[in-house]
Design a protein around this motif. Structure first.
Motif, PDB file in Angstrom:
ATOM      1  N   LYS A   1       0.822  -1.139  -0.113  1.00 23.29           N
ATOM      2  CA  LYS A   1      -0.204  -0.091   0.132  1.00 23.29           C
ATOM      3  C   LYS A   1       0.783   1.334   0.032  1.00 23.29           C
ATOM      4  O   LYS A   1       1.896   1.284   0.728  1.00 23.29           O
ATOM      5  CB  LYS A   1      -0.886   0.086   1.204  1.00 23.29           C
ATOM      6  CG  LYS A   1      -1.993   1.232   1.222  1.00 23.29           C
ATOM      7  CD  LYS A   1      -2.849   1.150   0.277  1.00 23.29           C
ATOM      8  CE  LYS A   1      -3.962   2.391   0.455  1.00 23.29           C
ATOM      9  NZ  LYS A   1      -4.835   2.317  -1.019  1.00 23.29           N
ATOM     10  N   SER A   2       0.589   1.930  -1.051  1.00 21.38           N
ATOM     11  CA  SER A   2       1.119   3.440  -1.072  1.00 21.38           C
ATOM     12  C   SER A   2       0.344   4.616  -1.076  1.00 21.38           C
ATOM     13  O   SER A   2      -0.908   4.343  -1.290  1.00 21.38           O
ATOM     14  CB  SER A   2       1.943   3.584  -2.314  1.00 21.38           C
ATOM     15  OG  SER A   2       3.184   2.736  -2.263  1.00 21.38           O
ATOM     16  N   TYR A   3       0.666   5.755  -0.427  1.00 20.60           N
ATOM     17  CA  TYR A   3      -0.088   7.082  -0.478  1.00 20.60           C
ATOM     18  C   TYR A   3       0.387   8.160  -1.294  1.00 20.60           C
ATOM     19  O   TYR A   3       1.618   8.180  -1.193  1.00 20.60           O
ATOM     20  CB  TYR A   3      -0.361   7.283   0.838  1.00 20.60           C
ATOM     21  CG  TYR A   3      -1.212   6.357   1.723  1.00 20.60           C
ATOM     22  CD1 TYR A   3      -2.735   6.697   1.614  1.00 20.60           C
ATOM     23  CD2 TYR A   3      -0.776   5.478   2.872  1.00 20.60           C
ATOM     24  CE1 TYR A   3      -3.562   5.484   2.329  1.00 20.60           C
ATOM     25  CE2 TYR A   3      -1.598   4.909   3.392  1.00 20.60           C
ATOM     26  CZ  TYR A   3      -3.081   4.819   2.963  1.00 20.60           C
ATOM     27  OH  TYR A   3      -3.677   4.002   3.820  1.00 20.60           O
TER      28      TYR A   3
ATOM     29  N   THR B   1      -2.796   1.356   8.876  1.00 14.79           N
ATOM     30  CA  THR B   1      -3.373   0.915   7.460  1.00 14.79           C
ATOM     31  C   THR B   1      -3.328  -0.400   7.320  1.00 14.79           C
ATOM     32  O   THR B   1      -4.357  -1.019   6.772  1.00 14.79           O
ATOM     33  CB  THR B   1      -2.164   1.415   6.502  1.00 14.79           C
ATOM     34  OG1 THR B   1      -1.915   3.051   6.396  1.00 14.79           O
ATOM     35  CG2 THR B   1      -2.425   0.736   5.133  1.00 14.79           C
TER      36      THR B   1
ATOM     37  N   ASP C   1      -3.150  -1.662  -2.699  1.00 15.38           N
ATOM     38  CA  ASP C   1      -2.580  -1.646  -3.988  1.00 15.38           C
ATOM     39  C   ASP C   1      -2.345  -2.983  -4.829  1.00 15.38           C
ATOM     40  O   ASP C   1      -2.688  -3.115  -5.877  1.00 15.38           O
ATOM     41  CB  ASP C   1      -1.228  -1.123  -4.189  1.00 15.38           C
ATOM     42  CG  ASP C   1      -1.380   0.440  -3.743  1.00 15.38           C
ATOM     43  OD1 ASP C   1      -2.443   1.063  -3.626  1.00 15.38           O
ATOM     44  OD2 ASP C   1      -0.389   1.198  -3.193  1.00 15.38           O
TER      45      ASP C   1
ATOM     46  N   ILE D   1      -9.736  -0.380   3.932  1.00 19.19           N
ATOM     47  CA  ILE D   1      -8.843   0.400   2.959  1.00 19.19           C
ATOM     48  C   ILE D   1      -8.474  -0.823   1.885  1.00 19.19           C
ATOM     49  O   ILE D   1      -8.123  -2.126   2.245  1.00 19.19           O
ATOM     50  CB  ILE D   1      -7.681   0.765   3.563  1.00 19.19           C
ATOM     51  CG1 ILE D   1      -8.103   1.868   4.570  1.00 19.19           C
ATOM     52  CG2 ILE D   1      -6.586   1.459   2.631  1.00 19.19           C
ATOM     53  CD1 ILE D   1      -6.939   2.372   5.577  1.00 19.19           C
TER      54      ILE D   1
ATOM     55  N   ASP E   1       2.426  11.392  -1.692  1.00 22.75           N
ATOM     56  CA  ASP E   1       3.305  12.197  -1.024  1.00 22.75           C
ATOM     57  C   ASP E   1       3.788  13.520  -1.964  1.00 22.75           C
ATOM     58  O   ASP E   1       5.162  13.089  -2.480  1.00 22.75           O
ATOM     59  CB  ASP E   1       4.285  11.576  -0.266  1.00 22.75           C
ATOM     60  CG  ASP E   1       5.282  12.312   0.571  1.00 22.75           C
ATOM     61  OD1 ASP E   1       4.686  13.234   0.942  1.00 22.75           O
ATOM     62  OD2 ASP E   1       5.954  11.929   1.301  1.00 22.75           O
TER      63      ASP E   1
ATOM     64  N   GLU F   1       4.902   8.937  -4.404  1.00 24.30           N
ATOM     65  CA  GLU F   1       4.309   8.192  -3.538  1.00 24.30           C
ATOM     66  C   GLU F   1       5.234   7.542  -2.330  1.00 24.30           C
ATOM     67  O   GLU F   1       6.204   7.395  -2.689  1.00 24.30           O
ATOM     68  CB  GLU F   1       3.488   6.896  -4.405  1.00 24.30           C
ATOM     69  CG  GLU F   1       2.491   7.509  -5.147  1.00 24.30           C
ATOM     70  CD  GLU F   1       1.694   6.061  -5.793  1.00 24.30           C
ATOM     71  OE1 GLU F   1       2.405   4.982  -5.771  1.00 24.30           O
ATOM     72  OE2 GLU F   1       0.515   6.174  -6.065  1.00 24.30           O
ATOM     73  N   ARG F   2       4.628   7.472  -1.229  1.00 24.66           N
ATOM     74  CA  ARG F   2       5.104   6.762  -0.091  1.00 24.66           C
ATOM     75  C   ARG F   2       4.607   5.531   0.097  1.00 24.66           C
ATOM     76  O   ARG F   2       3.422   5.292   0.481  1.00 24.66           O
ATOM     77  CB  ARG F   2       4.914   7.915   1.302  1.00 24.66           C
ATOM     78  CG  ARG F   2       5.546   7.319   2.607  1.00 24.66           C
ATOM     79  CD  ARG F   2       5.485   8.462   3.664  1.00 24.66           C
ATOM     80  NE  ARG F   2       4.177   8.713   3.871  1.00 24.66           N
ATOM     81  CZ  ARG F   2       3.315   7.855   4.937  1.00 24.66           C
ATOM     82  NH1 ARG F   2       4.074   6.873   5.540  1.00 24.66           N
ATOM     83  NH2 ARG F   2       2.286   8.252   5.024  1.00 24.66           N
ATOM     84  N   ARG F   3       5.609   4.683  -0.020  1.00 25.64           N
ATOM     85  CA  ARG F   3       4.957   3.183   0.312  1.00 25.64           C
ATOM     86  C   ARG F   3       4.888   2.960   1.903  1.00 25.64           C
ATOM     87  O   ARG F   3       5.828   3.269   2.628  1.00 25.64           O
ATOM     88  CB  ARG F   3       5.965   2.248  -0.325  1.00 25.64           C
ATOM     89  CG  ARG F   3       5.456   0.792  -0.181  1.00 25.64           C
ATOM     90  CD  ARG F   3       6.321  -0.208  -1.158  1.00 25.64           C
ATOM     91  NE  ARG F   3       5.728  -0.019  -2.422  1.00 25.64           N
ATOM     92  CZ  ARG F   3       5.976  -0.855  -3.363  1.00 25.64           C
ATOM     93  NH1 ARG F   3       6.714  -1.905  -3.038  1.00 25.64           N
ATOM     94  NH2 ARG F   3       5.236  -0.654  -4.452  1.00 25.64           N
TER      95      ARG F   3
END
Length: 224
Positions: free
Chosen positions: A12-14, A49, A61, A58, A16, A20-22
């Motif tokens: 899962k990444s978001y 998370t 990915d 949630i 940033d 992206e921040r994993r």
């Protein structure tokens, strides 16, 4: 018997900024029936998370979430059914409806013909009888957490997920919450708890430490 919860190759990444921040990288975790697994790690390590993915709130990915022998999706009727019947979630911010009473906040989650009696039992065992008709906005932090825990347990879920369940609580309220999580496991649930608080160690049978999205360490304790 398969584990109650199996997380397989979860990533899962978001976003940033421009990158992206994993948060989680190819993570694998299982939780068996009657097991209490603690999740530790620094802020931002992915604990919340992980719980959100396990609770089908949630979507990862990549990777799969399996509840029992069912590979779970994160949307649609199957996910809604599993969240409502098989998963009990204790949120860090309680997620109570402020205008609803303690009893109504618990009963809103109920399914099954014996849930009303179960709700009454939980209200009594968690010391909430005196405030059962009070709106949630008037409760103390400890009363809110106990109400949230009762809501999570009212359907006797197979999987209980708790995010910082004793954060900010005094010793008495912490003991009550920990005792109920321990009892849920003894009654057959799989329990996954994320916390910075070392008192969680009193009930865990195993600890999963997260570091940069990976399982950093596994500690299994002798069975009590």
């Amino acid at each position: 018997m398969p584990p109650v919860l199996t997380l397989t190759d979860i990533t899962k990444s978001y976003p940033d900024g421009a990158t992206e921040r994993r948060v989680l990288s190819d993570l694998n975790v299982t939780v068996d029936q009657r097991e209490v697994v603690g999740i530790t790690g620094l802020s931002g390590s992915g604990k919340t998370t992980l719980l959100g993915i396990a609770g089908l709130l949630i979507a990862p990915d990549s990777g799969t979430v399996t509840i029992g022998d069912t590979e779970a999706r994160h949307c649609g009727s199957q996910a809604a059914h599993l969240r409502h019947h098989d998963i009990g979630f204790v949120f860090q911010e309680f997620n109570l409806i402020d205008r609803y009473s303690v009893a109504d906040n618990i009963r809103i989650a109920m399914t099954g013909p014996d849930s009303d009696a179960r709700a009454t039992d939980l209200i009594n065992s968690l010391g909430l009888a005196a405030v059962a008709r009070q709106p949630a906005r008037f409760l103390s932090g400890g009363q809110k957490q106990r109400t949230a825990l009762a809501r999570a347990l009212v359907n006797k879920p197979r999987l209980v997920l708790a995010d910082e369940p004793v954060s900010g609580l005094d010793a008495d309220n912490s003991r009550i919450v920990l005792d109920m999580l321990r009892q849920a496991a003894a009654d057959g649930a799989a329990v996954l708890v994320a916390s910075h608080d070392p008192t969680i160690d009193q009930i865990t049978t195993r600890t999963v430490a997260l570091d940069h999205g990976h399982v950093h360490d596994l500690e299994r304790k002798p069975q009590r």
